[in-house]
Design a protein around this motif. Structure first.
Motif, PDB file in Angstrom:
ATOM      1  N   ILE A   1       0.862  -1.190   0.000  1.00 45.24           N
ATOM      2  CA  ILE A   1       0.000   0.000   0.000  1.00 45.24           C
ATOM      3  C   ILE A   1       0.895   1.236   0.000  1.00 45.24           C
ATOM      4  CG2 ILE A   1      -1.624   1.379   1.378  1.00 45.24           C
ATOM      5  CD1 ILE A   1      -3.031  -1.041   0.257  1.00 45.24           C
ATOM      6  N   VAL A   2       0.624   2.150  -0.926  1.00 51.04           N
ATOM      7  CA  VAL A   2       1.340   3.425  -0.972  1.00 51.04           C
ATOM      8  C   VAL A   2       0.348   4.527  -0.601  1.00 51.04           C
ATOM      9  CG1 VAL A   2       2.613   5.060  -2.424  1.00 51.04           C
ATOM     10  CG2 VAL A   2       2.840   2.592  -2.826  1.00 51.04           C
ATOM     11  N   LEU A   3       0.760   5.396   0.321  1.00 53.58           N
ATOM     12  CA  LEU A   3      -0.114   6.501   0.736  1.00 53.58           C
ATOM     13  C   LEU A   3       0.543   7.823   0.318  1.00 53.58           C
ATOM     14  CD1 LEU A   3      -0.870   5.239   4.365  1.00 53.58           C
ATOM     15  CD2 LEU A   3      -2.287   4.932   2.303  1.00 53.58           C
ATOM     16  N   PRO A   4      -0.248   8.786  -0.202  1.00 50.72           N
ATOM     17  CA  PRO A   4       0.334  10.048  -0.673  1.00 50.72           C
ATOM     18  C   PRO A   4       0.500  11.062   0.465  1.00 50.72           C
ATOM     19  CG  PRO A   4      -2.000  10.019  -1.154  1.00 50.72           C
ATOM     20  CD  PRO A   4      -1.715   8.721  -0.447  1.00 50.72           C
ATOM     21  N   ALA A   5       1.678  11.667   0.535  1.00 52.74           N
ATOM     22  CA  ALA A   5       1.985  12.578   1.651  1.00 52.74           C
ATOM     23  C   ALA A   5       2.010  14.036   1.186  1.00 52.74           C
ATOM     24  CB  ALA A   5       3.346  12.219   2.251  1.00 52.74           C
ATOM     25  N   THR A   6       1.638  14.910   2.112  1.00 57.49           N
ATOM     26  CA  THR A   6       1.748  16.342   1.879  1.00 57.49           C
ATOM     27  C   THR A   6       3.212  16.762   1.887  1.00 57.49           C
ATOM     28  OG1 THR A   6       1.410  16.525   4.254  1.00 57.49           O
ATOM     29  CG2 THR A   6      -0.466  17.090   2.855  1.00 57.49           C
ATOM     30  N   MET A   7       3.475  17.956   1.333  1.00 49.10           N
ATOM     31  CA  MET A   7       4.800  18.570   1.465  1.00 49.10           C
ATOM     32  C   MET A   7       4.737  19.656   2.536  1.00 49.10           C
ATOM     33  SD  MET A   7       6.473  18.685  -2.307  1.00 49.10           S
ATOM     34  CE  MET A   7       6.771  17.139  -3.186  1.00 49.10           C
ATOM     35  N   PHE A   8       5.904  20.189   2.879  1.00 51.47           N
ATOM     36  CA  PHE A   8       5.971  21.059   4.069  1.00 51.47           C
ATOM     37  C   PHE A   8       5.088  22.288   3.981  1.00 51.47           C
ATOM     38  CE2 PHE A   8       8.950  24.629   2.959  1.00 51.47           C
ATOM     39  CZ  PHE A   8       9.265  24.244   1.663  1.00 51.47           C
ATOM     40  N   LEU A   9       4.844  22.789   2.789  1.00 43.62           N
ATOM     41  CA  LEU A   9       4.011  23.999   2.675  1.00 43.62           C
ATOM     42  C   LEU A   9       2.528  23.661   2.773  1.00 43.62           C
ATOM     43  CD1 LEU A   9       6.043  25.729  -0.171  1.00 43.62           C
ATOM     44  CD2 LEU A   9       6.056  26.303   2.281  1.00 43.62           C
ATOM     45  N   GLU A  10       2.242  22.367   2.942  1.00 39.38           N
ATOM     46  CA  GLU A  10       0.852  21.913   3.005  1.00 39.38           C
ATOM     47  C   GLU A  10       0.463  21.407   4.395  1.00 39.38           C
ATOM     48  OE1 GLU A  10       1.312  20.494  -1.673  1.00 39.38           O
ATOM     49  OE2 GLU A  10       1.442  19.031  -0.032  1.00 39.38           O
ATOM     50  N   HIS A  11       1.369  21.534   5.370  1.00 44.47           N
ATOM     51  CA  HIS A  11       1.019  21.159   6.750  1.00 44.47           C
ATOM     52  C   HIS A  11       1.770  22.044   7.752  1.00 44.47           C
ATOM     53  CE1 HIS A  11       4.286  17.964   5.854  1.00 44.47           C
ATOM     54  NE2 HIS A  11       4.848  18.813   6.686  1.00 44.47           N
ATOM     55  N   ASP A  12       1.360  21.960   9.009  1.00 45.25           N
ATOM     56  CA  ASP A  12       1.999  22.739  10.079  1.00 45.25           C
ATOM     57  C   ASP A  12       3.110  21.917  10.728  1.00 45.25           C
ATOM     58  OD1 ASP A  12       0.170  24.763   9.783  1.00 45.25           O
ATOM     59  OD2 ASP A  12      -1.101  24.129  11.457  1.00 45.25           O
ATOM     60  N   ASP A  13       4.157  22.611  11.160  1.00 43.19           N
ATOM     61  CA  ASP A  13       5.149  21.896  11.983  1.00 43.19           C
ATOM     62  C   ASP A  13       6.086  22.864  12.705  1.00 43.19           C
ATOM     63  OD1 ASP A  13       6.356  19.707  13.214  1.00 43.19           O
ATOM     64  OD2 ASP A  13       6.179  18.495  11.397  1.00 43.19           O
TER      65      ASP A  13
ATOM     66  N   LYS B   1       0.810  25.746   7.313  1.00 47.83           N
ATOM     67  CA  LYS B   1       0.244  25.325   6.034  1.00 47.83           C
ATOM     68  C   LYS B   1      -0.075  26.559   5.191  1.00 47.83           C
ATOM     69  CE  LYS B   1      -3.854  23.089   4.175  1.00 47.83           C
ATOM     70  NZ  LYS B   1      -4.977  22.173   4.399  1.00 47.83           N
ATOM     71  N   LEU B   2       0.448  26.622   3.966  1.00 43.11           N
ATOM     72  CA  LEU B   2       0.214  27.787   3.106  1.00 43.11           C
ATOM     73  C   LEU B   2      -0.511  27.424   1.817  1.00 43.11           C
ATOM     74  CD1 LEU B   2       3.776  29.434   3.353  1.00 43.11           C
ATOM     75  CD2 LEU B   2       1.736  30.064   4.663  1.00 43.11           C
ATOM     76  N   PHE B   3      -0.497  26.140   1.467  1.00 38.84           N
ATOM     77  CA  PHE B   3      -1.112  25.699   0.206  1.00 38.84           C
ATOM     78  C   PHE B   3      -2.001  24.492   0.488  1.00 38.84           C
ATOM     79  CE2 PHE B   3       2.712  27.866  -1.016  1.00 38.84           C
ATOM     80  CZ  PHE B   3       2.463  28.437  -2.258  1.00 38.84           C
ATOM     81  N   GLU B   4      -3.030  24.325  -0.354  1.00 43.32           N
ATOM     82  CA  GLU B   4      -3.827  23.104  -0.294  1.00 43.32           C
ATOM     83  C   GLU B   4      -3.042  22.004  -1.012  1.00 43.32           C
ATOM     84  OE1 GLU B   4      -6.471  22.250   1.370  1.00 43.32           O
ATOM     85  OE2 GLU B   4      -6.477  24.281   2.220  1.00 43.32           O
ATOM     86  N   PRO B   5      -3.026  20.801  -0.450  1.00 44.45           N
ATOM     87  CA  PRO B   5      -2.285  19.731  -1.137  1.00 44.45           C
ATOM     88  C   PRO B   5      -3.000  19.281  -2.414  1.00 44.45           C
ATOM     89  CG  PRO B   5      -3.374  18.887   0.845  1.00 44.45           C
ATOM     90  CD  PRO B   5      -3.605  20.366   0.822  1.00 44.45           C
ATOM     91  N   PRO B   6      -2.258  18.716  -3.343  1.00 46.64           N
ATOM     92  CA  PRO B   6      -2.888  18.179  -4.542  1.00 46.64           C
ATOM     93  C   PRO B   6      -3.616  16.865  -4.219  1.00 46.64           C
ATOM     94  CG  PRO B   6      -0.549  17.682  -4.577  1.00 46.64           C
ATOM     95  CD  PRO B   6      -0.794  18.507  -3.334  1.00 46.64           C
TER      96      PRO B   6
END
Ligand SMILES: Nc1nc2c(c(=O)[nH]1)N[C@H]1C(S)=C(S)[C@@H](COP(=O)(O)OP(=O)(O)OC[C@H]3O[C@@H](n4cnc5c(=O)[nH]c(N)nc54)[C@H](O)[C@@H]3O)O[C@H]1N2
Ligand SMILES: Nc1nc2c(c(=O)[nH]1)N[C@H]1C(S)=C(S)[C@@H](COP(=O)(O)OP(=O)(O)OC[C@H]3O[C@@H](n4cnc5c(=O)[nH]c(N)nc54)[C@H](O)[C@@H]3O)O[C@H]1N2
Ligand code: SF4
Ligand SMILES: [Mo]
Length: 700
Positions: A427-439, A454-459
């Motif tokens: 199973i492969v799960l798609p991950a957000t990039m750093f501009l798409e989440h808080d940290d 988070k600055l962008f909506e993820p694809p």
């Protein structure tokens, strides 16, 4: 109208952890990224690979939906499925594995694809609550950390901003900042421009940083302990040792001086391959320049004797007392200044020390069932992988590939791209990039705790790591307060527990400074050891189980994979400038610049073997062999071969990368990754018919 630049933090596995400014275009896409001036270490600089991040962010091959394998393992044949179904399959597989072999059969595996504390470390909470096999992290900093702590006790040093302001000599030791954390070069450039500071680089090859040096010491890999001892010999012999400081701040300076008497430049020349003159010249330059800044990297610790070498090199500024002056001293890592309470993020309240620890670097031996590597416990039959690509980056790669090919191993990989590791997944799960989440981010090269929003909506349907962990926990019956919190709540909770201001204030102020003052940075009130003294004679028994072989006082520890008549060359698999481990191997700009895997050979070696640039050779040892093109490189020893890394497997003619040749035996005293400690043979390849693998603009 100029478009707004928004603040963010670079999440990648890099000492710099840059404060960034990112451009959001009118159509909502990522535009340019530049370094921010609000962080004095970043100082408005970023590396080229992040400057062109839009290539990676809007890459057509980004994973956007969960996938289920439909062909044989590793075939790359997948079909899209929904999130609910995907998570159910993973949870069922984990529960089934646990029912059969017990919870230790599940091994959550991660690394630092993102350095955000929430998105990187949250996987440990699931591990601890479920009593899955624990993760013993060794691949990157273990050898360096162990060697530094041996002498100093805690990890911090002089801020690099002092280089620009005060240093008169900068020694970049086993570190290649032009490629690996370019911001440092800004501070070095300032010191050179403003006061003619000298730059010394200690590196087995003419790295991009070594090319800029006033003095480049191209020693044999793994011999830094010998060099450090000979330098200290000269410091003591020629009166550059600061005896008042040594008596006040170190454990046994008299014993050290006596021990070093026999370790003179001639002794070290025979081990390092440097000349007596080179060693002496460096020692005198160091001895005569009190404002000397030592930047100790990771690279020179990636040998079986790496912890001993770090300890030996870290002794230098104690001998001269350079720590006492502005711009003098050393930096390896600022890590221990960040005193954060990560109980909830990592589930530390659920740790069960009786659960086995599995060594990250020994994943090949573990997955191929070697009983000792498994700690005598059950086989690993289920894994969740986040933020790492072990099918390329781990040592002893043939075993890693064999292990991941096992039919009885269930594998879930959460990724941004279909990496070599993701290709092996069920199973492969798609991950957000750093501009798409808080940290929230700490840094090893500077002292600012930083928040990124988070600055962008993820694809498509990409999800952050934390959400995946929380959803799996629910399905696995794992309960902990951390699973019910959002990323922002986890950050606020940690900050409050740590007695720090809230996230919004830290973000608005451009980060939170964790370095209190000059006295602390320079250890003027003593070192962070029990008695405040630096230890020339470390208590290695407290630093790892294999301590018996460690040298009593700084020394050359002869435990390398030495060259021999059958394997006369020593291989250094150093990082390449345009990739970051295997990250950015998907971006056209990086691929075109790096071109193809290449073995850098001394021109004399090329001539001796009748080789011309672009010829193919076979490199090998008992672990396997591979084909690679060669190119000449001045400034390294004739016995040294450098292959800049880490090219994914598909770029290699026979489908497996450089780590095929690298060993995974745990170095003393506490394990680690000996990536630059490999003996190999080399055979020119004369037969034609090998596939062309160079990347050119037309193929990416
Ligand atoms: N562009 C780019 N940036 C990166 C990375 C990358 O892959 N590419 N990787 C990131 C990661 S994960 C890390 S940990 C850091 C690492 O960053 P660094 O601290 O710079 O460490 P390394 O890159 O491992 O190696 C640095 C240099 O050490 C040299 N070296 C190897 N063996 C020896 C030795 O025995 N003695 C001496 N004196 N030198 C030796 C190598 O030739 C290399 O030029 O960089 C990070 N930044
Ligand atoms: N030959 C050789 N081998 C080495 C080294 C060397 O110098 N030479 N260096 C070693 C060192 S120092 C290190 S640290 C290791 C590093 O090895 P890895 O940690 O495996 O580094 P990467 O290959 O960059 O893989 C990181 C992956 O994380 C993914 N990722 C990034 N952000 C996220 C996220 O938010 N969520 C999820 N789910 N995934 C994300 C990226 O897409 C990428 O595929 O390699 C080691 N291997
Ligand atoms: S230098 Fe390091 S932290 Fe800075 S932008 Fe590049 S990868 Fe990120
Ligand atoms: Mo690393």
């Amino acid at each position: 109208m100029t478009r707004p630049f928004l603040p963010a933090v670079c999440p990648h596995d890099c000492p710099s952890v840059c404060a960034l400014e990112v451009e959001k275009t009118a159509s909502g896409r990522l535009g340019r990224i530049r370094g921010s001036h609000r962080n004095p270490y970043t100082a408005g600089v970023v590396c080229a690979k992040v400057a062109r991040y839009a290539e990676r962010f809007h890459h057509p091959e980004r994973l956007t939906h969960p996938l289920r394998r439909k062909g044989p393992k590793g075939s790359g044949q997948f079909e899209p499925i929904g999130w609910e179904e995907a998570l159910d399959i993973v949870a069922e597989a984990f529960l089934a594995a646990e029912a059969r072999h017990g919870p230790e059969t599940v091994w959550p595996y991660y690394y630092a694809g993102t350095m955000g504390l929430v998105q990187r470390d949250g996987i440990n909470r699931l591990t601890h609550v479920k009593k899955y096999s624990r993760f013993y992290s060794t691949i990157c900093v273990r050898l360096a950390d162990t060697g530094w702590k041996a002498g100093y006790g805690g990890r911090w040093g002089v801020p690099a901003t002092e280089i620009g302001e005060h240093s008169e000599l900068v020694v970049v030791w086993g570190c290649n900042p032009v490629s690996t954390h370019v911001n440092l070069m800004h501070h070095i450039a300032r010191a050179r421009k403003e006061r003619g500071a000298k730059l010394v680089v200690i590196d087995p090859y003419r790295s991009p940083t070594a090319r800029q040096a006033d003095m480049h010491l191209a020693l044999a890999p793994g011999t830094d302990g010998a060099l450090a001892c000979a330098v200290m010999h000269v410091l003591f012999a020629e009166g550059y040792a600061d005896w008042d400081y040594l008596r006040a701040r170190s454990d046994c300076p008299e014993a050290l001086a006596a021990h070093l008497r026999e370790r003179d430049p001639r002794w070290a020349a025979a081990i390092t391959g440097l000349t007596v003159e080179e060693i002496t010249a460096f020692a005198r330059l160091y001895g005569t320049t009190k404002r000397s800044y030592l930047r100790l990297g990771y690279g020179f610790t990636r040998s079986r004797n790496g912890a001993a070498n770090m300890h030996a090199a870290s002794c230098l500024p104690v001998v001269t007392g350079a720590w006492q002056v502005p711009g003098g001293g050393a930096l390896y890592s600022m890590g221990d200044l960040y005193t954060l309470d990560k109980t909830v993020i990592e589930g530390l309240d659920a740790v069960d020390p009786s659960v086995r620890l599995l060594d990250q670097s020994r994943i090949g031996a573990i997955l191929t069932g070697e009983a000792e590597a498994l700690g005598g416990g059950p086989p690993v039959t289920a894994m969740l992988i986040q933020n790492t690509n072990p099918m390329c980056v781990a040592p002893e790669l043939a075993k890693v590939h064999a292990g991941f090919a096992r039919e009885d191993l269930f594998l879930c990989v959460h990724e941004q791209f279909l990496t070599d590791t993701a290709r092996m997944a069920d199973i492969v799960l798609p991950a957000t990039m750093f501009l798409e989440h808080d940290d929230i981010y700490t840094a090893s090269a500077h002292t600012r705790l930083q928040i990124s929003r988070k600055l962008f909506e993820p694809p498509g349907a990409c999800r952050p790591n934390h959400e995946v962990i929380a959803e799996l926990a629910r399905r696995l019956g794992a309960s902990h307060p951390g699973f019910a919190m959002s990323a922002r709540e986890l950050i606020e909770d940690m900050l409050a527990r740590s007695g720090l201001p809230d996230a919004e204030r830290i973000r608005a102020e451009g980060g939170w400074e964790v370095l209190p003052d000059f006295e602390t940075a320079h250890h003027l009130r003593g070192f962070p050891t029990e008695d405040g003294r630096f230890r020339f004679r470390p208590d290695w028994s407290r630093l790892g189980p294999a301590h018996a072989v460690m040298p009593v006082l700084p020394d050359h520890l002869p435990v390398l994979e030495e060259a021999c008549p059958e394997r006369p060359f020593r291989l250094v698999a150093a990082p390449s400038r345009n990739f970051l481990n295997t990250t950015f191997t998907e971006t056209p700009g990086s691929l075109v610049t790096e071109k193809r895997p290449t073995a850098l050979l001394h021109p004399e070696t090329m001539a001796r073997l009748g080789l011309a640039e672009g010829d193919l050779v076979r490199l090998g040892n008992a672990r396997g062999s591979l084909l690679v093109h060669v190119a000449p490189r001045e400034g390294q020893r004739p016995q040294t071969i450098v292959v800049e890394s880490i090219w994914p497997n598909r770029h290699w003619i026979e489908g497996i990368g450089i780590n095929l040749l690298i060993g995974a035996d745990p170095p003393p005293p506490a394990g680690g990754g000996a990536f630059h400690d490999t003996a190999v043979w080399l055979e020119p390849v004369t037969t034609a018919g090998t596939e062309e693998t160079a990347v050119d603009a037309a193929t990416v």
